[in-house]
Write an enzyme that holds these catalytic residues in place. Structure first.
Site, PDB file in Angstrom:
ATOM      1  N   ASN A  74       4.151   3.704  -2.933  1.00  0.00           N
ATOM      2  CA  ASN A  74       3.057   2.846  -2.463  1.00  0.00           C
ATOM      3  C   ASN A  74       2.570   3.250  -1.078  1.00  0.00           C
ATOM      4  O   ASN A  74       1.408   3.012  -0.744  1.00  0.00           O
ATOM      5  CB  ASN A  74       3.556   1.392  -2.454  1.00  0.00           C
ATOM      6  CG  ASN A  74       2.705   0.486  -1.600  1.00  0.00           C
ATOM      7  OD1 ASN A  74       1.633   0.052  -2.014  1.00  0.00           O
ATOM      8  ND2 ASN A  74       3.159   0.211  -0.374  1.00  0.00           N
ATOM      9  N   THR A 134      -5.207  -6.139   4.020  1.00  0.00           N
ATOM     10  CA  THR A 134      -3.973  -5.640   4.655  1.00  0.00           C
ATOM     11  C   THR A 134      -4.393  -4.945   5.954  1.00  0.00           C
ATOM     12  O   THR A 134      -5.590  -4.672   6.154  1.00  0.00           O
ATOM     13  CB  THR A 134      -3.271  -4.587   3.766  1.00  0.00           C
ATOM     14  OG1 THR A 134      -4.087  -3.401   3.759  1.00  0.00           O
ATOM     15  CG2 THR A 134      -3.063  -5.062   2.342  1.00  0.00           C
ATOM     16  N   LYS A 165      -5.785  10.453  -3.414  1.00  0.00           N
ATOM     17  CA  LYS A 165      -5.728   9.373  -4.403  1.00  0.00           C
ATOM     18  C   LYS A 165      -6.238   9.854  -5.771  1.00  0.00           C
ATOM     19  O   LYS A 165      -5.732   9.434  -6.811  1.00  0.00           O
ATOM     20  CB  LYS A 165      -6.546   8.171  -3.920  1.00  0.00           C
ATOM     21  CG  LYS A 165      -5.963   7.491  -2.681  1.00  0.00           C
ATOM     22  CD  LYS A 165      -4.617   6.850  -2.966  1.00  0.00           C
ATOM     23  CE  LYS A 165      -4.060   6.120  -1.770  1.00  0.00           C
ATOM     24  NZ  LYS A 165      -2.769   5.448  -2.039  1.00  0.00           N
ATOM     25  N   TYR A 219      -8.212  11.202   2.019  1.00  0.00           N
ATOM     26  CA  TYR A 219      -7.750  10.007   1.295  1.00  0.00           C
ATOM     27  C   TYR A 219      -8.201  10.080  -0.163  1.00  0.00           C
ATOM     28  O   TYR A 219      -7.392   9.919  -1.081  1.00  0.00           O
ATOM     29  CB  TYR A 219      -8.310   8.756   1.979  1.00  0.00           C
ATOM     30  CG  TYR A 219      -7.776   7.455   1.437  1.00  0.00           C
ATOM     31  CD1 TYR A 219      -6.510   6.994   1.811  1.00  0.00           C
ATOM     32  CD2 TYR A 219      -8.512   6.675   0.551  1.00  0.00           C
ATOM     33  CE1 TYR A 219      -6.010   5.793   1.321  1.00  0.00           C
ATOM     34  CE2 TYR A 219      -8.021   5.474   0.058  1.00  0.00           C
ATOM     35  CZ  TYR A 219      -6.764   5.035   0.443  1.00  0.00           C
ATOM     36  OH  TYR A 219      -6.277   3.851  -0.052  1.00  0.00           O
TER      37      TYR A 219
END
Ligand code: NAD
Length: 256
Positions: free
Chosen positions: A93, A193, A162, A158
């Site tokens: 994660n 978050t 991903k 990123y």
């Protein structure tokens, strides 16, 4: 009579669980009877979460490891077996953003982002899957992103990291099905978050972008870490026993 818990007798390693979604997943899994290895780079936070889970009657142990280091991940997997005698659930994660245009991002930021977001997932599978095989089976729940499918401005490392996770996850699903191992991916959209608040700094309209993002969802809000933890629980448990190689968007409908 107490109902049997969904993850009774399971042992999970959840990377990046000192914050955000990883923390929510660790707390949710522990409530459902799993022993959880909490991981992250913030030792104080990790120990606090560990103690809170244990005080609540759960089983948890914090292990400080940088997921972009293969030896550290291997040591974490060994730690999990020492603590809880087996491993049955892997939740890679941990993730970082690595902002910067493709022509401007430093080589160091590129390597670090790929190191954490992609290599870190591979290392946990590389060292963790043999333990799942020894245990007679298990599940892998990769936390990817809607960035696996669509671009976000100024997040090339990123998005690349991903994007690579989906075929990687399918490969694990295919190659390890014979060992009773299933693999699936969570693909969250905007979730409240610390990471999302860092992400908006890359945009010129940082102050308004969260509101605009909320407006792009169908349900009209950011996701919560707990929304994602529920989906992780589904993939980790027998409730999804016929589901492997799947990607689930958890995005309030933003991909519509
Ligand atoms: P977060 O910043 O709250 O948590 C990230 C966690 O990863 C922290 O526990 C941190 O300590 C840990 N971490 C960072 N680098 C690490 C390293 N090298 N080794 C070990 N641990 C490390 O962020 P979050 O939003 O909960 O992110 C969790 C995952 O969800 C990430 O993979 C992220 O890319 C993904 N995601 C987030 C969003 C969002 O909107 N927040 C959307 C889609 C996907």
């Amino acid at each position: 009579m107490e109902m049997s818990k969904v993850l009774q007798d399971q042992v999970a390693i959840i990377t990046g669980s000192t914050s955000g979604m990883g923390e929510a997943i660790a707390r949710r899994f522990a409530k459902e009877g799993a022993s959880v290895v909490i991981n992250g780079t913030n030792e104080e936070r990790g120990k606090k979460i560990q103690d809170e889970i244990v005080n609540d009657g759960g089983q948890a142990a914090f292990y400080k490891a940088d997921v972009s280091s293969a030896p550290e991940v291997e040591a974490m997997v060994d730690f999990a077996v020492e603590q809880f005698s087996k491993v049955t659930i892997l939740v890679p994660n941990a993730g970082i953003l690595g902002n910067g245009l493709a022509t401007e991002i430093s080589l160091e930021t590129w390597d670090k982002t790929i190191g954490v977001n992609l290599n870190g997932v591979f290392y946990l599978c590389r060292y963790g899957l043999p333990k799942l095989i020894e245990a007679g089976g298990g599940t892998v729940v990769i936390n990817a992103s809607i960035a696996s499918f669509k671009s976000f401005p100024q997040h090339p490392a990123y998005c690349a990291s991903k994007g690579a996770l989906i075929p990687f996850m399918k490969n694990i699903a295919q190659d390890y099905a014979g060992h009773k191992i299933r693999a699936n991916a969570l693909c969250p959209g905007p979730v409240d978050t610390p990471l999302i608040w860092d992400s908006v700094k890359a945009f010129p309209n940082a102050d308004s972008i969260i509101d605009e993002t909320i407006g792009m969802t169908c349900v009209g809000r950011l996701g919560t870490p707990e929304d994602v933890a529920e989906a992780a629980l589904f993939f980790a448990s027998d409730k999804s026993s016929f589901i492997t190689g799947a990607s689930l968007t958890i995005d309030g409908g933003i991909m519509c």
